[in-house]
Design a protein around this motif. Structure first.
Motif, PDB file in Angstrom:
ATOM      1  N   GLN A 426       0.827  -1.202   0.000  1.00  0.00           N
ATOM      2  CA  GLN A 426       0.000   0.000   0.000  1.00  0.00           C
ATOM      3  C   GLN A 426       0.864   1.256   0.000  1.00  0.00           C
ATOM      4  OE1 GLN A 426      -2.728   0.140   3.262  1.00  0.00           O
ATOM      5  NE2 GLN A 426      -3.706   2.062   2.604  1.00  0.00           N
ATOM      6  N   ALA A 427       1.923   1.252   0.798  1.00  0.00           N
ATOM      7  CA  ALA A 427       2.798   2.422   0.861  1.00  0.00           C
ATOM      8  C   ALA A 427       3.544   2.630  -0.456  1.00  0.00           C
ATOM      9  CB  ALA A 427       3.792   2.263   2.013  1.00  0.00           C
ATOM     10  N   TYR A 428       3.920   1.544  -1.116  1.00  0.00           N
ATOM     11  CA  TYR A 428       4.656   1.681  -2.368  1.00  0.00           C
ATOM     12  C   TYR A 428       3.751   2.230  -3.478  1.00  0.00           C
ATOM     13  CZ  TYR A 428       8.185   0.667  -5.874  1.00  0.00           C
ATOM     14  OH  TYR A 428       9.118   0.788  -6.868  1.00  0.00           O
ATOM     15  N   GLN A 429       2.506   1.789  -3.506  1.00  0.00           N
ATOM     16  CA  GLN A 429       1.585   2.336  -4.497  1.00  0.00           C
ATOM     17  C   GLN A 429       1.333   3.819  -4.251  1.00  0.00           C
ATOM     18  OE1 GLN A 429      -1.944  -0.041  -4.530  1.00  0.00           O
ATOM     19  NE2 GLN A 429      -0.922  -1.861  -5.328  1.00  0.00           N
ATOM     20  N   GLN A 430       1.237   4.206  -3.002  1.00  0.00           N
ATOM     21  CA  GLN A 430       1.057   5.621  -2.682  1.00  0.00           C
ATOM     22  C   GLN A 430       2.301   6.418  -3.063  1.00  0.00           C
ATOM     23  OE1 GLN A 430       0.080   6.306   1.412  1.00  0.00           O
ATOM     24  NE2 GLN A 430      -0.187   8.523   1.166  1.00  0.00           N
ATOM     25  N   TYR A 431       3.468   5.834  -2.834  1.00  0.00           N
ATOM     26  CA  TYR A 431       4.716   6.500  -3.211  1.00  0.00           C
ATOM     27  C   TYR A 431       4.784   6.708  -4.728  1.00  0.00           C
ATOM     28  CZ  TYR A 431       9.620   6.501  -4.678  1.00  0.00           C
ATOM     29  OH  TYR A 431      10.804   6.771  -5.304  1.00  0.00           O
ATOM     30  N   GLU A 432       4.420   5.684  -5.500  1.00  0.00           N
ATOM     31  CA  GLU A 432       4.447   5.807  -6.959  1.00  0.00           C
ATOM     32  C   GLU A 432       3.438   6.849  -7.445  1.00  0.00           C
ATOM     33  OE1 GLU A 432       6.224   4.340  -9.411  1.00  0.00           O
ATOM     34  OE2 GLU A 432       7.570   3.372  -7.987  1.00  0.00           O
ATOM     35  N   ALA A 433       2.253   6.875  -6.850  1.00  0.00           N
ATOM     36  CA  ALA A 433       1.248   7.858  -7.272  1.00  0.00           C
ATOM     37  C   ALA A 433       1.694   9.280  -6.954  1.00  0.00           C
ATOM     38  CB  ALA A 433      -0.089   7.551  -6.586  1.00  0.00           C
ATOM     39  N   THR A 434       2.274   9.473  -5.775  1.00  0.00           N
ATOM     40  CA  THR A 434       2.768  10.809  -5.413  1.00  0.00           C
ATOM     41  C   THR A 434       3.902  11.242  -6.326  1.00  0.00           C
ATOM     42  OG1 THR A 434       2.178  10.367  -3.100  1.00  0.00           O
ATOM     43  CG2 THR A 434       3.676  12.200  -3.531  1.00  0.00           C
ATOM     44  N   LEU A 435       4.805  10.323  -6.631  1.00  0.00           N
ATOM     45  CA  LEU A 435       5.931  10.655  -7.505  1.00  0.00           C
ATOM     46  C   LEU A 435       5.452  11.005  -8.911  1.00  0.00           C
ATOM     47  CD1 LEU A 435       8.970  10.853  -7.905  1.00  0.00           C
ATOM     48  CD2 LEU A 435       9.014   8.394  -8.373  1.00  0.00           C
ATOM     49  N   ASP A 436       4.477  10.266  -9.424  1.00  0.00           N
ATOM     50  CA  ASP A 436       3.936  10.581 -10.755  1.00  0.00           C
ATOM     51  C   ASP A 436       3.290  11.957 -10.780  1.00  0.00           C
ATOM     52  OD1 ASP A 436       4.775   8.152 -11.751  1.00  0.00           O
ATOM     53  OD2 ASP A 436       2.869   7.130 -11.379  1.00  0.00           O
ATOM     54  N   ALA A 437       2.576  12.291  -9.728  1.00  0.00           N
ATOM     55  CA  ALA A 437       1.924  13.599  -9.676  1.00  0.00           C
ATOM     56  C   ALA A 437       2.958  14.725  -9.621  1.00  0.00           C
ATOM     57  CB  ALA A 437       0.985  13.674  -8.474  1.00  0.00           C
ATOM     58  N   LYS A 438       4.009  14.550  -8.828  1.00  0.00           N
ATOM     59  CA  LYS A 438       5.051  15.572  -8.725  1.00  0.00           C
ATOM     60  C   LYS A 438       5.784  15.747 -10.059  1.00  0.00           C
ATOM     61  CE  LYS A 438       4.629  16.648  -4.342  1.00  0.00           C
ATOM     62  NZ  LYS A 438       4.274  18.020  -3.886  1.00  0.00           N
ATOM     63  N   ILE A 439       6.063  14.629 -10.747  1.00  0.00           N
ATOM     64  CA  ILE A 439       6.738  14.714 -12.045  1.00  0.00           C
ATOM     65  C   ILE A 439       5.845  15.420 -13.061  1.00  0.00           C
ATOM     66  CG2 ILE A 439       7.587  13.331 -13.972  1.00  0.00           C
ATOM     67  CD1 ILE A 439       8.613  11.289 -12.008  1.00  0.00           C
ATOM     68  N   ARG A 440       4.557  15.124 -13.041  1.00  0.00           N
ATOM     69  CA  ARG A 440       3.637  15.760 -13.980  1.00  0.00           C
ATOM     70  C   ARG A 440       3.569  17.269 -13.741  1.00  0.00           C
ATOM     71  NH1 ARG A 440      -0.415  13.278 -12.409  1.00  0.00           N
ATOM     72  NH2 ARG A 440       0.057  11.347 -13.529  1.00  0.00           N
TER      73      ARG A 440
END
Length: 736
Positions: A426-440
């Motif tokens: 769960q934490a890794y999926q949240q980390y990936e989603a946050t990172l994608d949003a920041k990159i966008r």
């Protein structure tokens, strides 16, 4: 095929591969076909470009990568290996801030696949040379250097490197037990996947294998070699004419023992050179030696009864010459090419150019195996790794840390481990989603944090190739005819990008869209005239009464509505003025089979890794395979690192691994002489030498170790464990 014929065929192929003038090879079928395929496969050069490049960074990155590795200069030799062997391996490894692209022929690699068809392990063997002042030693390569061999075992978690003076083997058994490397070390594969792509030529209908270009014509090539050799022998033997005469031999030939002087005009006038004596005291022609004969002069005073002439035998008959020519044409035709010296079915230039279409089609199919499914897929893996570097560096720049993966060794209780595993997922999926949003957000604002390296993720990572120019240049008339076709298609209403395919067939749709950035005044003028025609027609229909209803205008009839045609003309004009490229999101089909986050964390800490659980990890999908196969720590496909489990390993991009075929100024193994073990510190850069126990190489130990015996570090570990078991057994026996 018998052994002598097999050796002759191998000599013919190796002579063409190495471009050596090996004696005993007379046929030119192999050389001619390779030259023709190189011509049509390379043409005026190759260009590699990304299918999608929104930010313009990928194209520059690929151009720099190709230029640094000099791929365009190496492709000729690569094509020879690819056609002769039938397959080869593209491999890359990160070297500091760049990548080294390498090609391995059939005899220098072994590729092993898993049940899913993914690369599980790759073994590479190549040689390099070390400058050495010693002479007359085993393995001397010439030019004051001694030969070394490198064997690499590349897995998704580790890379095992062994350097030796004796050529290693891929086969396990006695040969592998006698294989004693000078040095062995285990490196950590920072990529998490195997950076290799196997390319095949003439693939079979089933299986991951292919055949060489000339293997199935081996007997015919040897037959042609015998035929050409016989013709050459006849020409050499019968090529010189024979003199016959009715006069005595003394009238025609004279002995060369005569000391008769033949002074020249210059020497008679008193001139002579310092390094050459005057012809007044020596003969300028020299002596022909004892028993030698020569023709002294043109025979004169020929009488009516004298007969003098030459006999010129027919060295090669017309039938023999025709048969050899036809046999060569049949071989070239069977190989998919065209015999340039014997085109018998082409009478005009157009027909001859059409015949070369067969060779061009064959070369295009070869390019698919070598480039489309080989080098381009390898470059796509490089792009994949660069995008992952961008994500990792971006995460570090903004202070966003990935959650640590749970380890079975730290949580022996199964329930606690499963609970920690669910929380990590769960934490890794949240980390990936946050990172994608920041990159966008950063990409849209065009502001990247300091310290970010790599390539911005840009959807589809497909890499394509094209020729820089054709073999046969188009004339001005050909270009004019193509432009006429484009104009006629546009007048029919065909899309301009689709019509330009006939004028620029090698360009992509995005490049054609960029070419249409100007103002198409003729298209706009014609469209505006058509719109004006529709509007004037509508105006006339408003004034003309309907035949069936005179009180209503003709425009009131719904079947005669011209408004959709006006809309269509306006949409066509808008489209012709606003062409733009399309964005294709990545579907993940070209991603490599990499280690999942848990196995990657174990590999980073030097722990055993279950490579069988590696898969294409998609973090956004629940249950996406973080732990395919259960706990993620099993025995199937387990890869143990050399040394103590848990010890840190050096990254392969920071390790100094010699490149194939280089000449090093110093010995990387630290050995005092070729064939000897390391002396002094006994260390390679990044790791100690752990191979020992000479009794392991004794032939009587054959079968003691399993067939997958790898580097010396594994053998050393097994020997240590065996010694510990013997010591424990003796202690147990000593106890009362």
């Amino acid at each position: 095929m018998s052994q002598p014929k097999t050796e002759r065929f191998r000599r013919i192929l190796e002579s063409a591969r190495k471009r050596e003038g090996t004696s005993g090879v007379d046929t030119m079928v192999v050389n001619s076909h390779l030259a023709q395929m190189r011509l049509f496969m390379l043409r005026q050069g190759l260009e590699f470009y990304p299918a999608q490049d929104t930010f313009g960074f990928r194209k520059n990155f690929l151009a720099t990568l190709i230029q640094e590795n000099e791929i365009d200069a190496r492709l000729e030799g690569i094509i020879d290996d690819f056609l002769i062997d039938g397959k080869g391996l593209w491999y890359f490894r990160p070297v500091r801030d760049t990548y080294r692209l390498m090609w391995f022929s059939k005899d220098n690699y072994r590729a092993y696949y898993d049940a899913a068809g993914e690369l599980e392990e790759v073994e590479l063997i190549y040689s390099f040379t070390v400058r050495d002042g010693l002479a007359a030693v085993p393995g001397v390569a010439g030019d004051g250097g001694s030969l070394r061999y490198v064997k690499l075992q590349v897995r998704r978690d580790t890379i095992k490197e062994s350097i030796t003076t004796e050529k290693p083997s891929f086969d396990a058994g006695i040969a592998s037990l006698n294989y004693a490397p000078n040095s062995t070390r285990t490196l950590r594969n920072s990529l998490g996947f195997i950076p290799a792509v196997e390319a095949f030529n003439n693939m079979r209908s089933t299986g991951m294998d292919a055949t060489g270009e000339f293997d199935w014509l081996a007997d015919h090539i040897i037959t042609h070699d015998d035929l050409v050799r016989n013709i050459r022998t006849n020409i050499t033997f019968f090529g010189n004419p024979t003199l016959y005469a009715s006069r005595p031999k003394q009238d025609i030939l004279e002995s060369g023992d005569s000391e008769e002087m033949r002074p020249t005009i210059s020497s008679q006038a008193g001139f002579y050179a310092a390094n050459r004596p005057s012809t007044r005291v020596s003969s300028p022609l020299g002596s022909s030696g004892p028993g030698g004969v020569k023709v002294p002069r043109i025979i004169a005073n020929i009488e009516a009864t004298d007969r003098i002439g030459y006999i010129t035998p027919d060295a090669v008959s017309g039938d023999q010459n025709l048969y050899a020519r036809q046999y060569r044409e049949e071989l070239r035709n069977a190989l998919g090419g065209v015999d340039e010296l014997g085109i018998s079915s082409g009478a005009t230039a157009y027909e001859i150019k059409s015949l070369y279409g067969r060779a061009a089609t064959t070369a295009a199919r070869k390019c698919r195996g070598l480039l489309t499914y080989g080098l381009c897929k390898l470059l796509a893996l490089v792009i994949f790794h660069e995008e992952r570097i961008f994500r990792d560096s971006f995460s570090a720049a903004i202070g966003l840390e990935a959650p640590p993966a749970p380890l079975r060794e730290e949580l022996p209780d199964d329930s606690q481990f499963q609970q920690a595993l669910a929380g990590f997922q769960q934490a890794y999926q949240q980390y990936e989603a946050t990172l994608d949003a920041k990159i966008r957000e950063a990409v849209q604002a065009r502001q990247l944090p300091d310290g970010v390296v790599g390539l911005i993720p840009d959807g589809d990572r497909k890499i394509e190739w094209r020729w820089k120019g054709p073999v046969f240049e188009d004339s001005t008339e050909d270009i004019l005819n193509s432009s006429i076709v484009v104009r006629n298609l546009q007048e029919l209403g065909v899309n301009s990008i689709e019509a330009l395919r006939y004028l620029f067939p090698d360009k992509t749709d995005e490049e054609r869209s960029a070419m249409l950035s100007g103002y198409p005044f003729r298209m706009a003028q014609a469209t505006q005239q058509s719109i004006g025609t529709f509007l004037s027609l509508i105006q006339n229909m408003r004034q003309i009464p309907h035949p069936q209803a005179p009180d209503l205008p003709l425009l009131a009839d719904p079947k005669l509505d011209l408004t959709p045609y006006v809309y269509r003309a306006l949409e066509f004009l808008k489209r012709e003025l606003t062409y733009a490229g399309q964005y294709n999101d990545g579907d993940g089909s070209g991603d490599p089979a990499a280690l999942d986050p848990i196995q990657r964390g174990r590999a980073d800490r030097g722990l055993p890794v279950d490579t069988a659980s590696s898969s294409r990890f998609v973090p956004d999908a629940p249950g996406s395979g973080l732990l395919p196969g259960g706990s993620g720590f099993g025995s199937a496909g387990q890869s143990m690192a050399g040394g103590v489990p848990g010890s840190p390993r050096q990254l392969e991009r920071d390790a100094a691994i010699p490149a194939p075929g280089v000449l090093l100024g110093s010995d990387p193994t630290g050995g005092p002489y070729p064939g000897g073990l390391s002396a002094g510190t006994g260390e390679l850069p990044g790791g100690p030498v752990r191979f020992g126990a000479a009794d392991l190489s004794v032939p009587t130990n054959a079968g003691l170790f399993p067939a997958d015996s790898g580097t010396g570090a594994e053998l050393q570990q097994r020997a240590d464990r065996s010694r510990q078991r013997r010591v424990s057994a003796k202690r147990q026996q000593r106890k009362p």
